[in-house]
Design a protein around this motif. Structure first.
Motif, PDB file in Angstrom:
ATOM      1  N   ALA A  41     -10.961 -37.268  42.400  1.00  0.00           N
ATOM      2  CA  ALA A  41      -9.732 -38.042  42.158  1.00  0.00           C
ATOM      3  C   ALA A  41      -8.682 -37.186  41.459  1.00  0.00           C
ATOM      4  O   ALA A  41      -7.478 -37.296  41.740  1.00  0.00           O
ATOM      5  CB  ALA A  41     -10.062 -39.274  41.310  1.00  0.00           C
ATOM      6  N   MET A  42      -9.109 -36.334  40.536  1.00  0.00           N
ATOM      7  CA  MET A  42      -8.181 -35.446  39.843  1.00  0.00           C
ATOM      8  C   MET A  42      -7.560 -34.441  40.809  1.00  0.00           C
ATOM      9  O   MET A  42      -6.354 -34.168  40.762  1.00  0.00           O
ATOM     10  CB  MET A  42      -8.912 -34.704  38.721  1.00  0.00           C
ATOM     11  N   VAL A  43      -8.385 -33.886  41.690  1.00  0.00           N
ATOM     12  CA  VAL A  43      -7.880 -32.945  42.697  1.00  0.00           C
ATOM     13  C   VAL A  43      -6.869 -33.636  43.603  1.00  0.00           C
ATOM     14  O   VAL A  43      -5.881 -33.032  44.028  1.00  0.00           O
ATOM     15  CB  VAL A  43      -9.052 -32.364  43.521  1.00  0.00           C
ATOM     16  N   ALA A  44      -7.098 -34.917  43.880  1.00  0.00           N
ATOM     17  CA  ALA A  44      -6.173 -35.667  44.740  1.00  0.00           C
ATOM     18  C   ALA A  44      -4.876 -36.029  44.019  1.00  0.00           C
ATOM     19  O   ALA A  44      -3.837 -36.208  44.662  1.00  0.00           O
ATOM     20  CB  ALA A  44      -6.860 -36.933  45.249  1.00  0.00           C
ATOM     21  N   MET A  45      -4.915 -36.136  42.691  1.00  0.00           N
ATOM     22  CA  MET A  45      -3.734 -36.607  41.952  1.00  0.00           C
ATOM     23  C   MET A  45      -2.761 -35.497  41.568  1.00  0.00           C
ATOM     24  O   MET A  45      -1.542 -35.645  41.713  1.00  0.00           O
ATOM     25  CB  MET A  45      -4.172 -37.331  40.669  1.00  0.00           C
ATOM     26  N   ILE A  46      -3.259 -34.382  41.065  1.00  0.00           N
ATOM     27  CA  ILE A  46      -2.375 -33.355  40.506  1.00  0.00           C
ATOM     28  C   ILE A  46      -1.341 -32.832  41.510  1.00  0.00           C
ATOM     29  O   ILE A  46      -0.181 -32.622  41.149  1.00  0.00           O
ATOM     30  CB  ILE A  46      -3.210 -32.189  39.924  1.00  0.00           C
ATOM     31  N   PRO A  47      -1.701 -32.609  42.791  1.00  0.00           N
ATOM     32  CA  PRO A  47      -0.677 -32.143  43.735  1.00  0.00           C
ATOM     33  C   PRO A  47       0.504 -33.104  43.886  1.00  0.00           C
ATOM     34  O   PRO A  47       1.599 -32.677  44.264  1.00  0.00           O
ATOM     35  CB  PRO A  47      -1.448 -32.013  45.057  1.00  0.00           C
ATOM     36  N   LEU A  48       0.299 -34.382  43.590  1.00  0.00           N
ATOM     37  CA  LEU A  48       1.411 -35.339  43.668  1.00  0.00           C
ATOM     38  C   LEU A  48       2.522 -34.930  42.710  1.00  0.00           C
ATOM     39  O   LEU A  48       3.711 -35.083  43.008  1.00  0.00           O
ATOM     40  CB  LEU A  48       0.943 -36.753  43.307  1.00  0.00           C
ATOM     41  N   ILE A  49       2.119 -34.414  41.548  1.00  0.00           N
ATOM     42  CA  ILE A  49       3.102 -34.004  40.542  1.00  0.00           C
ATOM     43  C   ILE A  49       3.686 -32.639  40.887  1.00  0.00           C
ATOM     44  O   ILE A  49       4.901 -32.441  40.864  1.00  0.00           O
ATOM     45  CB  ILE A  49       2.456 -33.968  39.140  1.00  0.00           C
TER      46      ILE A  49
END
Length: 510
Positions: A463-471
């Protein structure tokens, strides 16, 4: 064709080499103690990984992407919107059920949740949200509003899950959203969006072609949260910690190959079966296109079987042992997570499909190099932060809530195309190597540092790998917007400061 194969293998070699070199260098230090067998198996698996990614990327270019575009475009042109929506829902369910990444996650949590029920639940979640994503394109609705609404619903459901005493499952729920967008579904779903948006047209067709992967990552999280409310909250830690080693994998390598073949055959058969039906009744593509797609399917099959076998036999057990060994040096664990994350994203097959489509859709406005740099930095930070969470033992929500608030807030200040690309990138970045190498690494570290909290702490890294690129990618968009405004101010300042004669001469020269 041989030239294309060589180019794809060259690209995959450049992608896999950094991960392999970093692990082998680490193995030569006192920080970890890998046996000769483990190093040899890892090196051979890396070579197979290069072959697998190369053949998969070629197959995606020849088959998966054209199939998605033809299905989306063909059904949209036929004006059979109801048929399009039904096909999208069924595709979403069936392809997700057969997604290898999801099987890897389901196997690792089978001790606390029925694997088959979990997989079907996730499939239904993807099917419903793929249908909603297609409706968004057809109705030309704003992706940001969809994301804002459904993430508010998602975190409200998290509060209910905590209230019901099942907060142990929160990290796993978010991971289920990341693993659904794997190497088989991403090329097809993204191309489906491009086909529909291009056929409908309009001034925002480029923006509308993205966002399907983003929405398809939300559905599984909501579905698994609902499922988790009915699960048994009493968890025995030892059941979550796997017992695989390189030696045990080598003993069962034949079975692993057969399992990989089965998974890929089922997944591809579902896509091909739907495509054949649509070809007969709706699409009616020329013979040359069909031959190209058949050849592409063959390359996709070979690539995925080799890829999945390599990560299961070599990368998964080595990742687990690296996590256990590095747990003795916490600073090394965080730094290794940072460096590994920055290079491991290069080896995700679907990343290259996404980057290629982004560059084409934006007309070079967002280059493959810019995308890769943003994704590398983002995934590196994600894994380093996850290792810190394992060390200090706190909930993944301390990262996810502010992270999604920042990413959703940025969506109001950057071009909508960047928001759509960013949320799609989040799903794509968390591919098979994340679930088969990074997750075992986290489980290994957690088994040594926080044995009783493996489900809460090790899981959530996807989930962290999926979230950080959004930022990171939206930050790239924000930088582009601010740079354009700065250039405009400089130009206007020069015009205002110029005298009349300079302006007249400038106009005459033009």
């Amino acid at each position: 064709m041989l030239k294309r194969i060589f180019l794809k293998l060259k690209e995959s070699f450049i992608s896999v080499l950094p991960v392999t070199v970093i692990v082998l260098i680490l193995a030569a230090t006192p920080l970890v103690n890998l046996t000769g067998t483990e190093m040899a198996v890892f090196a051979v698996s890396a070579v197979l990984l290069i072959l697998g990614i190369g053949f998969f990327n070629l197959g995606a270019d020849l088959a998966m992407t054209p199939m998605g575009e033809h299905v989306g475009g063909g059904l949209t042109k036929s004006k059979k919107i109801t048929v399009l929506l039904i096909v999208c829902f069924l595709m979403g369910v069936l392809i997700t059920v057969a997604e290898p990444d999801l099987s890897v996650l389901a196997d690792q949590v089978s001790a606390v949740m029925n694997s088959t029920v979990l997989i079907i639940t996730v499939g239904i979640g993807v099917g419903i949200f793929l249908l909603l994503a297609v409706l968004k394109i057809i109705l030309r609705k704003d992706l940001s509003m969809f994301l804002m609404f459904f993430y508010m619903v998602l975190f409200a459901m998290c509060a209910l899950l905590i209230e019901s005493g099942h907060n142990n499952f929160i990290a796993m729920c978010f991971d289920s959203g990341g693993v659904t967008t794997g190497p088989i579904t991403v090329p097809f779903i993204m191309a489906l969006g491009v086909g529909i948006a291009t056929t409908i047209g309009g001034k925002n067709s480029n923006e509308n072609s993205f966002g399907l992967v983003a929405l398809c990552s939300i559905g599984p999280i909501l579905a698994v949260i609902i499922l988790s409310m009915t699960a048994n909250g009493n968890i025995e830690p030892d059941k979550i910690i796997p017992s695989y080693t390189v030696e045990s994998m080598l003993e069962n390598v034949g079975w692993e190959i057969l399992y990989s073949i089965k998974d890929v055959v089922i997944a591809l058969a579902l896509i091909v079966g739907f495509f054949v039906i649509l070809q007969i009744f709706v699409l009616k593509l020329p013979k040359e296109k069909i031959i190209q797609i058949i050849i592409g399917i063959s390359y996709t099959f070979i690539g995925l079987v080799v890829f999945l076998t390599a990560v299961k036999v070599g990368f998964m057990p080595v990742g687990f042992k690296l996590g256990q060994e590095l747990a003795n040096n916490r600073i090394a664990l965080v730094l290794f997570g940072l460096v590994l994350g920055m290079v491991v994203v290069l080896a995700e097959p679907a990343i290259h499909v996404l980057n290629k489509q982004v560059e084409e859709i934006t007309g070079g406005g967002v280059t493959k190099k810019e995308m890769l740099v943003a994704l590398c930095i983002g995934v590196g930070l994600a894994i380093a932060l996850s290792m810190i969470r394992i060390i200090y033992n706190f909930s993944v929500l301390y990262y996810l809530i502010p992270g999604y608030l920042i990413s959703l807030g940025l969506s109001f200040f950057v071009p909508k195309l960047y928001t759509a690309i960013a949320f799609d990138s989040g799903g794509v970045a968390s591919g098979p190597l994340t679930s088969s190498f990074i997750l075992p690494l986290a489980v290994g570290a957690c088994s040594m540092l926080a044995h009783d909290y493996v489900l809460q702490l090790a899981f959530g890294i996807v989930a962290m790998v999926a979230m950080i690129p959004l930022i990171t990618i939206q930050a790239l968009g924000f930088k582009a917007v601010m740079s354009a405004k700065a250039r405009s101010r400089i130009i206007m300042k020069r015009i205002l400061s110029a005298d009349d004669e300079q302006i007249i001469n400038f106009a005459i020269d033009k």
